[in-house]
Write a protein that holds these residues in place. Structure first.
Motif, PDB file in Angstrom:
ATOM      1  N   PRO A   1       4.037  -1.035  12.748  1.00 47.53           N
ATOM      2  CA  PRO A   1       3.610  -2.035  11.906  1.00 47.53           C
ATOM      3  C   PRO A   1       2.920  -3.272  12.767  1.00 47.53           C
ATOM      4  CG  PRO A   1       5.911  -2.037  12.394  1.00 47.53           C
ATOM      5  CD  PRO A   1       5.579  -0.910  12.811  1.00 47.53           C
ATOM      6  N   SER A   2       2.230  -4.095  12.077  1.00 47.42           N
ATOM      7  CA  SER A   2       1.670  -5.144  12.462  1.00 47.42           C
ATOM      8  C   SER A   2       2.372  -6.156  12.937  1.00 47.42           C
ATOM      9  CB  SER A   2       0.491  -5.614  11.494  1.00 47.42           C
ATOM     10  OG  SER A   2       1.133  -6.099  10.566  1.00 47.42           O
ATOM     11  N   LYS A   3       2.195  -7.509  13.435  1.00 44.80           N
ATOM     12  CA  LYS A   3       2.966  -8.349  13.822  1.00 44.80           C
ATOM     13  C   LYS A   3       3.498  -9.209  12.545  1.00 44.80           C
ATOM     14  CE  LYS A   3       0.644  -9.464  18.045  1.00 44.80           C
ATOM     15  NZ  LYS A   3      -0.127 -10.622  19.127  1.00 44.80           N
ATOM     16  N   ASN A   4       2.724  -9.007  11.635  1.00 39.69           N
ATOM     17  CA  ASN A   4       3.332  -9.488  10.352  1.00 39.69           C
ATOM     18  C   ASN A   4       4.160  -8.855   9.459  1.00 39.69           C
ATOM     19  OD1 ASN A   4       1.605 -11.947  10.659  1.00 39.69           O
ATOM     20  ND2 ASN A   4      -0.008 -10.833   9.686  1.00 39.69           N
ATOM     21  N   GLY A   5       4.533  -7.540  10.059  1.00 39.74           N
ATOM     22  CA  GLY A   5       5.458  -6.574   9.355  1.00 39.74           C
ATOM     23  C   GLY A   5       4.966  -5.851   8.376  1.00 39.74           C
ATOM     24  N   PHE A   6       3.479  -5.387   8.369  1.00 39.27           N
ATOM     25  CA  PHE A   6       2.964  -4.609   7.430  1.00 39.27           C
ATOM     26  C   PHE A   6       2.337  -3.349   8.115  1.00 39.27           C
ATOM     27  CE2 PHE A   6       2.910  -8.520   5.294  1.00 39.27           C
ATOM     28  CZ  PHE A   6       3.322  -8.258   4.094  1.00 39.27           C
ATOM     29  N   ILE A   7       2.439  -2.089   7.321  1.00 39.97           N
ATOM     30  CA  ILE A   7       1.679  -1.020   7.773  1.00 39.97           C
ATOM     31  C   ILE A   7       0.677  -0.753   6.625  1.00 39.97           C
ATOM     32  CG2 ILE A   7       3.712  -0.046   9.262  1.00 39.97           C
ATOM     33  CD1 ILE A   7       4.368   2.218   6.705  1.00 39.97           C
ATOM     34  N   SER A   8      -0.335  -0.048   7.200  1.00 45.03           N
ATOM     35  CA  SER A   8      -1.317   0.103   6.310  1.00 45.03           C
ATOM     36  C   SER A   8      -1.440   1.850   6.215  1.00 45.03           C
ATOM     37  CB  SER A   8      -2.979  -0.173   6.560  1.00 45.03           C
ATOM     38  OG  SER A   8      -3.191   0.292   8.100  1.00 45.03           O
ATOM     39  N   MET A   9      -2.149   2.390   5.493  1.00 48.97           N
ATOM     40  CA  MET A   9      -2.171   3.867   5.322  1.00 48.97           C
ATOM     41  C   MET A   9      -2.830   4.571   6.626  1.00 48.97           C
ATOM     42  SD  MET A   9      -0.699   4.201   2.569  1.00 48.97           S
ATOM     43  CE  MET A   9      -0.682   5.921   2.654  1.00 48.97           C
ATOM     44  N   SER A  10      -3.834   3.753   7.276  1.00 54.12           N
ATOM     45  CA  SER A  10      -4.266   4.435   8.450  1.00 54.12           C
ATOM     46  C   SER A  10      -3.396   4.594   9.566  1.00 54.12           C
ATOM     47  CB  SER A  10      -5.403   3.582   8.923  1.00 54.12           C
ATOM     48  OG  SER A  10      -5.023   2.124   9.346  1.00 54.12           O
ATOM     49  N   ASN A  11      -2.051   3.621   9.491  1.00 59.94           N
ATOM     50  CA  ASN A  11      -1.047   3.869  10.539  1.00 59.94           C
ATOM     51  C   ASN A  11      -0.213   5.211  10.553  1.00 59.94           C
ATOM     52  OD1 ASN A  11      -1.208   0.917   9.852  1.00 59.94           O
ATOM     53  ND2 ASN A  11       0.298   0.836  11.636  1.00 59.94           N
ATOM     54  N   PHE A  12      -0.467   5.971   9.343  1.00 58.13           N
ATOM     55  CA  PHE A  12       0.244   7.144   9.296  1.00 58.13           C
ATOM     56  C   PHE A  12      -0.654   8.214  10.120  1.00 58.13           C
ATOM     57  CE2 PHE A  12       2.012   4.834   5.838  1.00 58.13           C
ATOM     58  CZ  PHE A  12       3.146   5.791   5.529  1.00 58.13           C
TER      59      PHE A  12
ATOM     60  N   ASP B   1      -5.068  17.535   8.823  1.00 58.05           N
ATOM     61  CA  ASP B   1      -5.547  17.660   7.283  1.00 58.05           C
ATOM     62  C   ASP B   1      -4.925  16.815   6.366  1.00 58.05           C
ATOM     63  OD1 ASP B   1      -7.720  18.974   8.764  1.00 58.05           O
ATOM     64  OD2 ASP B   1      -7.043  21.124   7.838  1.00 58.05           O
ATOM     65  N   TYR B   2      -3.527  17.368   6.698  1.00 58.68           N
ATOM     66  CA  TYR B   2      -2.735  16.711   5.440  1.00 58.68           C
ATOM     67  C   TYR B   2      -2.553  15.189   5.687  1.00 58.68           C
ATOM     68  CZ  TYR B   2       1.298  15.723   2.714  1.00 58.68           C
ATOM     69  OH  TYR B   2       2.411  15.353   1.602  1.00 58.68           O
ATOM     70  N   VAL B   3      -2.167  14.789   7.092  1.00 62.24           N
ATOM     71  CA  VAL B   3      -2.122  13.624   7.459  1.00 62.24           C
ATOM     72  C   VAL B   3      -3.504  12.587   7.165  1.00 62.24           C
ATOM     73  CG1 VAL B   3      -1.733  12.161   9.534  1.00 62.24           C
ATOM     74  CG2 VAL B   3      -0.297  13.927   9.141  1.00 62.24           C
ATOM     75  N   SER B   4      -4.510  13.207   7.352  1.00 63.49           N
ATOM     76  CA  SER B   4      -5.721  12.629   7.047  1.00 63.49           C
ATOM     77  C   SER B   4      -5.921  12.127   5.666  1.00 63.49           C
ATOM     78  CB  SER B   4      -7.120  13.417   7.518  1.00 63.49           C
ATOM     79  OG  SER B   4      -6.920  13.630   9.076  1.00 63.49           O
ATOM     80  N   MET B   5      -5.466  13.295   4.763  1.00 61.11           N
ATOM     81  CA  MET B   5      -5.532  13.038   3.339  1.00 61.11           C
ATOM     82  C   MET B   5      -4.564  11.739   2.715  1.00 61.11           C
ATOM     83  SD  MET B   5      -3.734  13.694   0.336  1.00 61.11           S
ATOM     84  CE  MET B   5      -2.741  15.244   0.715  1.00 61.11           C
ATOM     85  N   VAL B   6      -3.412  11.826   3.326  1.00 63.45           N
ATOM     86  CA  VAL B   6      -2.559  10.542   3.271  1.00 63.45           C
ATOM     87  C   VAL B   6      -3.055   9.297   3.489  1.00 63.45           C
ATOM     88  CG1 VAL B   6      -0.241   9.667   3.704  1.00 63.45           C
ATOM     89  CG2 VAL B   6      -0.480  12.102   3.117  1.00 63.45           C
ATOM     90  N   SER B   7      -3.702   9.294   4.902  1.00 67.08           N
ATOM     91  CA  SER B   7      -4.111   7.905   5.303  1.00 67.08           C
ATOM     92  C   SER B   7      -5.194   7.621   4.680  1.00 67.08           C
ATOM     93  CB  SER B   7      -4.615   8.151   6.999  1.00 67.08           C
ATOM     94  OG  SER B   7      -5.787   9.002   7.075  1.00 67.08           O
ATOM     95  N   SER B   8      -6.005   8.245   3.839  1.00 68.79           N
ATOM     96  CA  SER B   8      -7.131   8.005   3.393  1.00 68.79           C
ATOM     97  C   SER B   8      -7.194   7.476   1.897  1.00 68.79           C
ATOM     98  CB  SER B   8      -8.258   9.268   3.083  1.00 68.79           C
ATOM     99  OG  SER B   8      -7.423  10.382   2.195  1.00 68.79           O
ATOM    100  N   LEU B   9      -5.957   7.427   1.493  1.00 63.68           N
ATOM    101  CA  LEU B   9      -5.340   7.050   0.314  1.00 63.68           C
ATOM    102  C   LEU B   9      -5.764   5.556  -0.038  1.00 63.68           C
ATOM    103  CD1 LEU B   9      -1.777   8.644  -0.600  1.00 63.68           C
ATOM    104  CD2 LEU B   9      -4.148   9.231  -1.342  1.00 63.68           C
TER     105      LEU B   9
END
Length: 576
Positions: free
Chosen positions: A441-452, A471-479
């Motif tokens: 997570p970022s310093k502000n305590g958030f995660i984005s889908m790219s973190n996955f 392949d599966y992880v890329s699909m999740v992170s692209s949401l």
């Protein structure tokens, strides 16, 4: 289809008022085991057993009528070689490879593995320490290089024994998977593979401490809870590592874990990946493989994933704590029926003297519904293992599946999951906190889908590429989705099925419904609910959904709330 073979060796049963049973092993040395040598289903791959067996132990006290026997190892999966190669090399989706016409004997056998041919100049073979159906294992000493003077184990597989394309592929596969995964402290280390005109040589770490099964027998049938915890942490650690890479072992049993040295404090190593396979989080395998005593129910139903390994770990945990198999019968088919229909015994000694946490741990692994079973990372977070030294919670791929499902869910279901997340205990939140932290997570305590994706890449080996997990992880992170804070992540990553498998599920559900009533429940028409759930117009929504809504005020009922938590679709209603 593959086979599942666990034919038990005959043992003598001694009955007494105390219900003591005989725990016996073969008295013959490994290289003269007639029963194994004559059995066509000896080895799960052409690679023989690693090292020497420990001495047999005499009878011990155990649960009545549940004899602990050493089963024969299972056979190599009887899959057509072209279909197998297509799956393993990614030319088709798993379980969709066509089975071509013609027999395996019609395929030309390629005995060239592409391994180095300088074995004799690098290693000096020592005495034979084990023999299997396809080859034998020797100790050896390195003659040059960084490993000069180091003792190793060498599996020698004569090419003359590789009479089928499957046998050749099994050798190639195990070398490939060991090369990709090697490096984990609880996985037998692979050093190199060689070949000449006569043999293939697989050079690996030499484990001198014997197998886990022999240690169980030497302890008169069972481990103390503290010692069992030490074993389970090591098993779960390496299995969680494999599962994150998209590798399911499929043959986890006490015989396939070895100690590096004879001391009690010896590290434990997983061996024999001849039956392992790649599987993405959203895919299912259908080959029936593995030892009969440890096979999961969904394997017999021919639809399974990494959860099947967790069942096998549950069997090992049961054996460690009480010294007998949880599912036993006199025939292989009887064992399978017990696995599918019977429940393990927890009412007899020694279970009555064990901690409630230990019993809960085993029960949550031996749940016949694989959706309710703990993952390896979750098992490491279980209260029974809390405060045990040397526990590092790894990234858990189930989080990816759950977050992806939640993102595609209706706003009403997200609200319901948010209410459920507020009922979690400190222990349950600790696991989710670990997973959230691993996602960076970022310093502000958030995660984005790219973190996955970044988190998996950080922990990946070559096996991740082969398994197509990325392949599966890329699909999740692209949401396309906004960032998640910890509270939102908990709502998205909570497993309703796993909570449902706990004794406290009713309390969780009732408390969550109370919170939902205060914050998220509102009058809703059946048509609006059907739209929220994205149901097809062909579904008879008025018949199906009328029980979901209270007639008094038009709000979601408790029954509807629970069903909403599980997630629904048109397919769900068609099944109903």
């Amino acid at each position: 289809m593959g086979l599942c073979h666990g034919k038990p060796i005959e043992t003598q049963q001694h009955e007494s008022n105390n219900h003591t049973l005989s725990f016996e092993t073969d008295s013959q040395p490994p290289n003269s085991r007639a029963s194994r040598a004559s059995n066509p289903f000896y080895s799960p791959s052409p690679l023989p057993s690693l090292f020497k067996y420990s001495p047999a132990i005499s009878s011990v006290s155990s649960t009545p009528l549940r004899i602990f026997k050493r089963p024969f190892p299972p056979p190599s999966p009887a899959k057509h070689i072209r279909a197998l190669l297509a799956r393993r090399h990614g030319s088709v989706r798993p379980n969709e490879a066509p089975i071509p016409e013609g027999s395996e004997s019609e395929i030309a056998l390629d005995m060239n593995f592409g391994f180095s041919k300088q074995f004799a100049s690098h290693y000096e073979l020592g005495e034979e320490v084990g023999r299997g159906h396809f080859g034998y294992t020797c100790s050896a000493k390195a003659k040059k290089g960084n490993m000069k003077g180091q003792d190793v184990a060498v599996k020698v597989i004569p090419k003359s024994k590789m009479t089928t394309a499957i046998a050749i592929e099994d050798v190639r596969w195990e070398v490939q998977i060991l090369r990709a995964l090697t490096g984990h402290k609880n996985l037998v280390q692979f050093y190199d593979a060689y070949e000449d005109d006569e043999n293939v040589y697989v050079v690996m770490e030499l484990c001198k401490g014997g197998e886990l099964l022999d240690r169980i027998l030497a302890r008169v049938g069972k481990y103390s809870e503290d010692d069992a915890k030490t074993v389970m942490v090591q098993i779960l650690s390496v299995v969680a590592y494999c599962h994150l890479q998209g590798v399911v072992h499929r043959d986890l049993r006490p015989e396939n874990f070895w100690f590096t040295i004879k001391e009690e404090s010896s590290p434990l190593k997983a061996i024999d990946f001849g039956l392992s396979d790649h599987v993405k989080p959203d895919e299912r395998l259908n080959d029936i493989v593995g030892g009969a005593y440890c096979v999961a129910p969904e394997v017999l139903h021919q639809s399974y994933g990494t959860e099947a390994d967790m069942w096998s770990i549950g069997v090992i945990a049961y054996v460690l704590l009480c010294g007998s198999w949880p599912f036993w019968a006199r025939t292989e088919s009887g064992i399978f029926r017990a696995v599918l229909k019977a429940d393990p015994i927890f009412d007899d000694a020694p279970w009555t003297s064990l901690s409630p946490e230990a019993i809960d741990f085993v029960k949550r692994l031996l749940n016949k519904d694989y959706r309710k079973r703990l993952t390896a990372a979750q098992a490491l977070s279980h209260p029974w293992l809390a405060n045990h030294h040397d526990i590092k919670i790894p990234l858990d791929m189930i989080v990816y599946k759950l977050v992806k499902t939640c993102i595609y869910s209706s706003s009403l279901r997200k609200s319901a999951l948010g209410a459920l997340a507020k009922t979690l205990t400190i222990a349950q939140l600790a696991y989710l906190r670990e997973q959230f932290t691993l996602l960076g997570p970022s310093k502000n305590g958030f995660i984005s889908m790219s973190n996955f994706k970044m988190a998996v890449v950080k922990n990946s080996t070559d096996a991740v590429k082969d398994s197509r997990v990325l392949d599966y992880v890329s699909m999740v992170s692209s949401l396309q989705y906004r960032k998640l804070d910890f509270e939102e992540f908990c709502a998205a990553a909570i497993s309703v099925h796993q909570l449902e498998g706990m004794d406290c599920w009713e309390q969780h559900a009732r408390r969550a419904y109370e919170l939902f009533e205060k914050d998220g429940n509102r009058p809703i028409m059946i048509e609006e609910l059907a739209s929220e759930l994205r149901l097809s117009p062909s579904v008879p929504v008025h018949v199906v959904l009328q029980d979901w809504i209270r007639h008094a005020d038009g709000k979601l009922s408790f029954l509807g709330f629970v069903r909403l938590l599980h997630g629904v679709s048109s397919r769900t209603f068609r099944k109903a």
